[in-house]
Design a protein around this motif. Structure first.
Motif, short mmCIF file in Angstrom:
data_model
loop_
_atom_site.label_atom_id
_atom_site.label_comp_id
_atom_site.label_asym_id
_atom_site.label_seq_id
_atom_site.Cartn_x
_atom_site.Cartn_y
_atom_site.Cartn_z
N PHE A 9 46.69 48.72 43.17
CA PHE A 9 45.69 48.43 44.66
C PHE A 9 44.31 49.02 44.44
CE2 PHE A 9 49.95 50.22 45.96
CZ PHE A 9 50.32 49.42 46.91
N THR A 10 43.90 49.33 43.31
CA THR A 10 42.44 49.25 43.00
C THR A 10 41.95 47.96 42.43
OG1 THR A 10 42.64 51.62 42.36
CG2 THR A 10 40.57 50.77 41.69
N PHE A 11 42.51 47.37 41.54
CA PHE A 11 41.89 46.18 40.90
C PHE A 11 42.83 44.94 41.26
CE2 PHE A 11 41.48 49.75 38.04
CZ PHE A 11 39.84 49.78 38.14
N VAL A 12 44.23 44.82 41.21
CA VAL A 12 44.88 43.67 41.23
C VAL A 12 44.83 43.13 42.79
CG1 VAL A 12 47.12 42.55 41.22
CG2 VAL A 12 46.57 44.28 39.60
N THR A 13 45.10 43.98 43.76
CA THR A 13 44.98 43.69 45.29
C THR A 13 43.56 42.86 45.74
OG1 THR A 13 46.39 45.17 45.70
CG2 THR A 13 45.26 44.20 47.42
N PRO A 14 42.33 43.46 45.51
CA PRO A 14 41.28 42.88 45.77
C PRO A 14 41.05 41.29 44.64
CG PRO A 14 40.74 45.07 45.28
CD PRO A 14 42.03 44.75 44.76
N HIS B 61 40.87 37.78 47.02
CA HIS B 61 39.75 36.98 46.64
C HIS B 61 40.00 35.73 46.18
CE1 HIS B 61 35.76 35.52 45.56
NE2 HIS B 61 36.26 35.50 44.40
N ILE B 62 41.12 35.52 45.36
CA ILE B 62 41.64 34.29 44.98
C ILE B 62 42.21 33.48 46.13
CG2 ILE B 62 43.35 33.07 43.55
CD1 ILE B 62 43.23 35.17 41.45
N ILE B 63 42.78 33.99 46.89
CA ILE B 63 43.17 33.36 48.12
C ILE B 63 42.38 32.80 49.06
CG2 ILE B 63 45.02 33.62 50.12
CD1 ILE B 63 46.72 35.49 48.53
N THR B 64 41.29 33.93 49.52
CA THR B 64 40.49 33.59 50.62
C THR B 64 39.11 32.93 50.12
OG1 THR B 64 39.42 35.68 50.21
CG2 THR B 64 41.58 35.83 51.78
N PHE C 23 39.03 46.24 54.07
CA PHE C 23 39.99 47.29 53.81
C PHE C 23 40.35 47.42 52.44
CE2 PHE C 23 44.41 48.82 53.36
CZ PHE C 23 44.37 49.91 53.85
N SER C 24 40.61 46.31 51.68
CA SER C 24 40.91 46.17 50.30
C SER C 24 39.65 46.96 49.43
CB SER C 24 41.36 44.76 49.85
OG SER C 24 41.42 45.01 48.49
N LEU C 25 38.41 46.34 49.78
CA LEU C 25 37.41 46.96 48.98
C LEU C 25 37.19 48.60 49.24
CD1 LEU C 25 34.76 44.12 49.57
CD2 LEU C 25 36.04 44.73 47.26
N GLY C 26 37.42 48.92 50.25
CA GLY C 26 37.36 50.38 50.80
C GLY C 26 38.46 51.19 50.06
N SER C 27 39.89 50.65 50.09
CA SER C 27 40.69 51.21 49.36
C SER C 27 40.64 51.17 47.72
CB SER C 27 42.11 50.56 49.46
OG SER C 27 42.03 49.34 49.04
N PHE D 188 33.25 33.51 51.75
CA PHE D 188 32.88 34.90 51.62
C PHE D 188 33.11 34.99 50.08
CE2 PHE D 188 34.18 36.16 55.98
CZ PHE D 188 32.96 36.63 56.23
N ASN D 189 32.38 35.88 49.50
CA ASN D 189 32.27 35.98 48.04
C ASN D 189 33.19 37.48 47.66
OD1 ASN D 189 30.73 38.10 48.54
ND2 ASN D 189 29.07 37.36 47.18
N PHE D 190 33.51 37.74 46.56
CA PHE D 190 34.32 38.90 46.23
C PHE D 190 33.89 40.32 47.18
CE2 PHE D 190 35.56 42.71 43.81
CZ PHE D 190 36.87 42.59 43.46
N PHE D 191 32.57 40.41 47.06
CA PHE D 191 31.88 41.70 47.93
C PHE D 191 31.77 41.35 49.49
CE2 PHE D 191 30.82 42.03 43.37
CZ PHE D 191 31.34 43.41 43.21
#
Length: 212
Positions: free
Chosen positions: A107-112, A116-119, A69-73, A140-143
């Motif tokens: 929402f475009t850059f900071v949230t993903p 990623h840092i957390i997961t 969802f984050s990557l889609g947003s 899982f990586n960033f993508f």
């Protein structure tokens, strides 16, 4: 007349023997192919069955859904950002333009990046290869692509004070696992080094103190 019959019988016998030979040769060839195919197929199955899944992270579906969802947003924000900036510039308000760019950029850059840092340390699966005594952890990586790291218990370092979402370091990479989700707790004990003898050494004493 007898010679003609004899020749006819010989010709028919030769045709029958040739046909029988071809049939046997074909069936033997098919059997050989079936044996070779079965051997190759069994070899592939054995190779696939070497890895045994001993751990599964229960938060894997949630993490996958949130990151997707984050990557889609983020993609939608990148597409809509030029349109929003253009519409906001027509209003002529600089503060409104800054506010819109800040919200969209967050929402475009900071949230993903925060997700990623957390997961990125969360281990979704752990497989065990009994032949080489090697563990393979999946993250899982960033993508949202699966990333695997293979290690042995000797490659694991357990910190004295665990950090945030960090249970151990495998080849220097921080990972987070939970003991209760292992199918066999002995694997967790082996990875964390609990099967090794406990070192009760409280500290090293200097030679000068020993002499005194």
């Amino acid at each position: 007349m007898l010679r003609v019959l004899h020749k006819t019988i010989n010709i028919k016998q030769r045709c029958f023997s040739q046909t029988l030979f071809n049939h046997l040769e074909t069936s033997q060839y098919v059997k050989l192919n079936q044996i070779s195919l079965s051997r190759n197929f069994s070899t592939k199955l054995n190779e696939d069955n070497q890895l045994e899944r001993i751990y599964y992270g229960p938060l894997t579906p949630q993490i996958k859904g949130v990151k997707f969802f984050s990557l889609g947003s983020s993609i939608a924000g990148l597409i809509a950002q030029p349109i929003l900036i253009k519409e906001a510039s027509t209003i002529g308000s600089t503060s409104l333009l800054i506010a819109i760019c800040s919200v969209v950029g967050f929402f475009t850059f900071v949230t993903p990046i925060l997700l990623h840092i957390i997961t990125k340390k969360y281990v979704t699966e752990v497989h065990y290869d009994a032949a080489t005594s090697t563990y393979t952890a999946t993250t899982f990586n960033f993508f949202l692509v699966r990333k695997k790291i293979s290690f042995k218990p000797d490659d694991v370092e357990v910190p004295d004070i665990p950090g945030m979402f960090t249970t151990m370091f495998a080849k220097g990479k921080p990972l987070f696992i939970e003991a209760r989700h292992f199918d066999d707790p002995l694997h967790y004990a082996k990875i964390m080094g609990y099967d090794k003898p406990i070192d009760f050494k409280l500290g090293e004493t200097d030679n000068e103190d020993i002499k005194k």
